[in-house]
Enzyme design. Structure first.
Site, PDB file in Angstrom:
ATOM      1  N   ASP A   1      60.731 -17.482 -45.461  1.00 16.40           N
ATOM      2  CA  ASP A   1      59.495 -16.936 -46.080  1.00 16.40           C
ATOM      3  C   ASP A   1      59.482 -15.497 -46.323  1.00 16.40           C
ATOM      4  O   ASP A   1      60.389 -14.714 -45.836  1.00 16.40           O
ATOM      5  CB  ASP A   1      58.239 -17.711 -45.323  1.00 16.40           C
TER       6      ASP A   1
ATOM      7  N   HIS B   1      57.993 -16.784 -51.982  1.00 20.81           N
ATOM      8  CA  HIS B   1      58.045 -16.832 -50.425  1.00 20.81           C
ATOM      9  C   HIS B   1      59.540 -16.238 -50.181  1.00 20.81           C
ATOM     10  O   HIS B   1      60.102 -16.876 -49.245  1.00 20.81           O
ATOM     11  CB  HIS B   1      57.827 -17.933 -49.941  1.00 20.81           C
TER      12      HIS B   1
ATOM     13  N   ASP C   1      56.053 -23.753 -54.088  1.00 16.42           N
ATOM     14  CA  ASP C   1      54.567 -23.105 -53.611  1.00 16.42           C
ATOM     15  C   ASP C   1      54.489 -21.886 -53.866  1.00 16.42           C
ATOM     16  O   ASP C   1      55.078 -21.244 -54.015  1.00 16.42           O
ATOM     17  CB  ASP C   1      54.056 -23.644 -52.459  1.00 16.42           C
ATOM     18  N   GLU C   2      53.172 -21.615 -54.536  1.00 19.17           N
ATOM     19  CA  GLU C   2      52.653 -20.388 -54.608  1.00 19.17           C
ATOM     20  C   GLU C   2      53.522 -19.340 -55.016  1.00 19.17           C
ATOM     21  O   GLU C   2      53.845 -18.147 -54.359  1.00 19.17           O
ATOM     22  CB  GLU C   2      51.985 -19.882 -53.048  1.00 19.17           C
TER      23      GLU C   2
ATOM     24  N   TRP D   1      49.956 -30.965 -51.161  1.00 21.59           N
ATOM     25  CA  TRP D   1      49.216 -30.170 -49.991  1.00 21.59           C
ATOM     26  C   TRP D   1      47.781 -29.717 -50.564  1.00 21.59           C
ATOM     27  O   TRP D   1      46.830 -29.432 -49.668  1.00 21.59           O
ATOM     28  CB  TRP D   1      49.987 -28.982 -49.547  1.00 21.59           C
TER      29      TRP D   1
ATOM     30  N   TYR E   1      46.135 -30.117 -42.321  1.00 22.04           N
ATOM     31  CA  TYR E   1      46.817 -28.850 -41.835  1.00 22.04           C
ATOM     32  C   TYR E   1      46.134 -28.588 -40.513  1.00 22.04           C
ATOM     33  O   TYR E   1      45.044 -28.379 -40.147  1.00 22.04           O
ATOM     34  CB  TYR E   1      46.132 -27.653 -42.797  1.00 22.04           C
ATOM     35  N   PHE E   2      46.862 -28.676 -39.391  1.00 18.01           N
ATOM     36  CA  PHE E   2      46.832 -28.507 -38.150  1.00 18.01           C
ATOM     37  C   PHE E   2      46.613 -26.873 -37.661  1.00 18.01           C
ATOM     38  O   PHE E   2      46.504 -26.696 -36.387  1.00 18.01           O
ATOM     39  CB  PHE E   2      47.736 -29.341 -37.258  1.00 18.01           C
ATOM     40  N   ASP E   3      47.230 -26.082 -38.624  1.00 22.22           N
ATOM     41  CA  ASP E   3      46.750 -24.765 -38.043  1.00 22.22           C
ATOM     42  C   ASP E   3      45.187 -24.560 -38.557  1.00 22.22           C
ATOM     43  O   ASP E   3      44.672 -23.362 -38.236  1.00 22.22           O
ATOM     44  CB  ASP E   3      47.526 -23.775 -38.971  1.00 22.22           C
TER      45      ASP E   3
ATOM     46  N   THR F   1      52.184 -20.874 -38.938  1.00 24.01           N
ATOM     47  CA  THR F   1      51.901 -20.321 -37.697  1.00 24.01           C
ATOM     48  C   THR F   1      51.632 -18.768 -37.856  1.00 24.01           C
ATOM     49  O   THR F   1      51.776 -17.914 -36.793  1.00 24.01           O
ATOM     50  CB  THR F   1      53.201 -20.128 -36.943  1.00 24.01           C
ATOM     51  N   GLU F   2      50.788 -18.279 -38.889  1.00 25.89           N
ATOM     52  CA  GLU F   2      50.389 -16.830 -39.063  1.00 25.89           C
ATOM     53  C   GLU F   2      49.438 -16.635 -37.803  1.00 25.89           C
ATOM     54  O   GLU F   2      49.787 -15.560 -37.155  1.00 25.89           O
ATOM     55  CB  GLU F   2      49.431 -16.859 -40.289  1.00 25.89           C
TER      56      GLU F   2
END
Ligand code: ACM
Ligand code: ZN
Length: 533
Positions: A182, A252, A315-316, A388, A413-415, A465-466
């Site tokens: 990333d 990314h 993505d993005e 997503w 999204y478990f974050d 994990t940010e």
């Protein structure tokens, strides 16, 4: 015998069938031996793992023994392969007063039966557990039962990844989507491009909180050597988990661009990113060298990861650099790509780029997974879509003939937070995905036509994990929500019942505690409101 020493097959995920048999209990003691078919390495390992599980939970040690054919040794647990078990990952456990048999069509099915037996046993040192006579059987609803882990925004060592696989194993899951590259780091050693890990693996500090102007100034990073990756892939395979690596492209990619700036539209210089979010700097699609680079990287990735699927992100990926880049614009001209309706020429260029990579992987017998942005750029239906931005893109993808894996931000999204009352929670991305919301999720929309339903391969929770900096925090975010997800993945909707699940959950949590895993205890005590501020 105390009630506490009786097994209870009503575990998580709940087996499809638990039928009592009129017979006495089977006495599980250290006199029992686990038999497995002679010469079958997978079944030998299954037997050793069952023995380990029982010993870890109860201190009862069982030896294992290869047998030639099903012999009727009294007091034995037999692991067997049986083609009458309907699905590849299904299992059947038969307990009588004299014997226990765990049967599957494949060693993987037997392994899931082993997990159910393991979870049915009360945690605690003892010299005897009573197994009530019964037949227990189950088949997972979905073939793709995944968890994702971002090891870029924060880096987690081999032991942490192995424990993540252990947690997946306990929950009957079989796919780890491993996010390895990333903007904030490149985490996989690539021999042909050593600077990817050596330079791209490190950033000069990390923003504090949600992209504050303050940077901690601490050099941060790390990467997995190819030897470490092989070790993790083997560890997963021993537990019937396939690892799907993600090399996210063309966006990314700032860590790679920092190492090889000639692969970007502007030529840099670039710096491994210390912020979160989306940056405009992506791979240059007009440069032939970029495609060569991607193919070279994927060659090494394919050698390390034997599974069919490779995730290529997508993505993005902002297209502002491509709009300005003479080489990208030349490519658009050469290919005759034209803006039409909602689709820009640059979106079609992403489609072309993705198709090149897809064809390269296809010629090597592999298949592509990409994020749902790919639906907007004319990628052909052999690409599997990971939905997503909600479940709707996935449903659209299925209508167009794509296979789909459901990982909608809401609720998978478990974050994200697990409650709307966030003040005592560790910092999370945002949102609010409660245990109940996860439990109630159905990957197959009720209005999806019957002839399209087979395209929904399954579901997965994502763990970015940010804001997750250490292993206990990973565990806190995923437990017990993974238990709810396991029932989404294994059970038909008509067999799900949240209150019943909540009543079964504490026994699973006893196992979390036994292994010293961190979990959100509040989720057991009361249900969280699912309103988002
Ligand atoms: C994603 O969350 N950017 C796939
Ligand atoms: Zn360019």
């Amino acid at each position: 015998m105390a009630q506490g020493n009786r097994a209870d097959y009503r575990v998580v995920p709940l087996p499809d069938r638990i039928d009592g048999i009129k017979d006495g209990d089977f006495k599980l003691t250290s006199d029992c031996v686990i038999d497995y078919p002679l010469g079958n390495r997978d079944m030998e390992r299954n037997a050793a793992m069952l023995s380990d599980y029982i010993e870890e939970l109860t201190d009862i040690h069982l030896s294992t023994r290869p047998v030639n054919s099903a012999n009727n040794n009294k007091g034995c647990i037999t692991l067997s392969l049986d083609s009458r078990v309907k699905s590849d990952e299904g299992y059947r456990i038969t307990v009588t007063s004299r014997a226990v048999e765990i049967a599957g069509k494949t060693p993987a099915g037997v392994f899931y039966g082993i997990q159910t037996l393991r979870k049915s046993i009360p945690v605690g040192k003892t010299d005897q557990v009573l197994l009530p006579a019964a037949q227990v059987a189950s088949t997972p609803r979905f073939g793709y039962r995944g968890m994702h882990l971002d090891c870029v925004r924060h880096f987690f060592g081999v032991e942490t990844v192995k424990r993540y696989l252990d947690i997946m194993t306990l929950h009957g899951m079989n796919r780890l989507h491993w996010h390895l590259t990333d903007d904030q780091g490149w985490r996989i050693e690539i021999k042909k491009y050593p600077r990817l890990a050596e330079v791209g693996g490190w950033r000069n500090g990390t923003t504090l909180g949600h992209n504050s102007p303050v940077n901690d100034g601490i050099r941060y990073g790390g990467y997995y050597t190819q030897e470490e990756i092989k070790e993790i892939v083997r560890y997963a395979a021993d537990r019937y988990i396939t690892i799907i690596p993600e090399i996210d492209m063309p966006g990314h990619m700032v860590a790679a661009l920092t190492a090889y700036p000639e692969l970007g539209c502007t030529g840099g210089p670039y710096e491994v990113w210390s912020l979160w979010g989306v940056t405009d700097d992506i791979l240059c699609a007009g440069n032939d060298q970029t495609l060569q680079f991607v193919n070279d990287v994927l060659d090494e990735v394919m050698q390390l990861f034997p599974g069919t699927y490779i995730h290529i992100g997508g993505d993005e990926s902002p297209r502002v650099r491509w709009q300005e880049c003479p080489r990208c614009q030349q490519r658009i001209m050469d290919l005759g790509l034209k803006t039409s309706g909602q689709q820009s020429a640059e979106a079609l260029l992403q489609g072309w780029f993705t198709t090149q990579v897809q064809q390269y992987l296809n010629t090597h017998g592999r298949r592509v997974i990409g994020w749902d942005e790919l639906l907007g750029c004319d990628v052909d239906a052999t690409a599997t879509i990971m939905s997503w931005r909600g479940s709707e893109p996935g449903a659209q993808g299925a209508m167009q003939g794509h296979d789909v894996i459901m990982t909608p931000v809401d609720p998978l999204y478990f974050d994200y937070y697990q409650t709307s009352k966030t003040w005592n929670e560790p910092t999370a991305f945002g949102g609010c995905n409660t245990l109940k919301k996860v439990y109630d999720f159905d990957p197959v929309a009720p209005d999806l036509p019957a002839d399209k339903r087979h395209h929904i391969l399954g579901a997965q929770a994502n763990v970015w994990t940010e804001y997750i900096t250490c292993e206990p925090q990973i565990q806190y975010q995923i437990l017990p929500r993974m238990a709810a997800l396991a029932e989404v993945q294994w059970l038909e909707p008509v067999d799900k019942n949240y209150q019943d699940f909540k009543a079964r959950l504490p026994r699973l949590v006893e196992i979390y505690k036994h292994y010293g895993w961190t979990y959100r205890a509040k989720s057991l005590i009361q249900d969280d409101e699912d309103k988002t501020d």
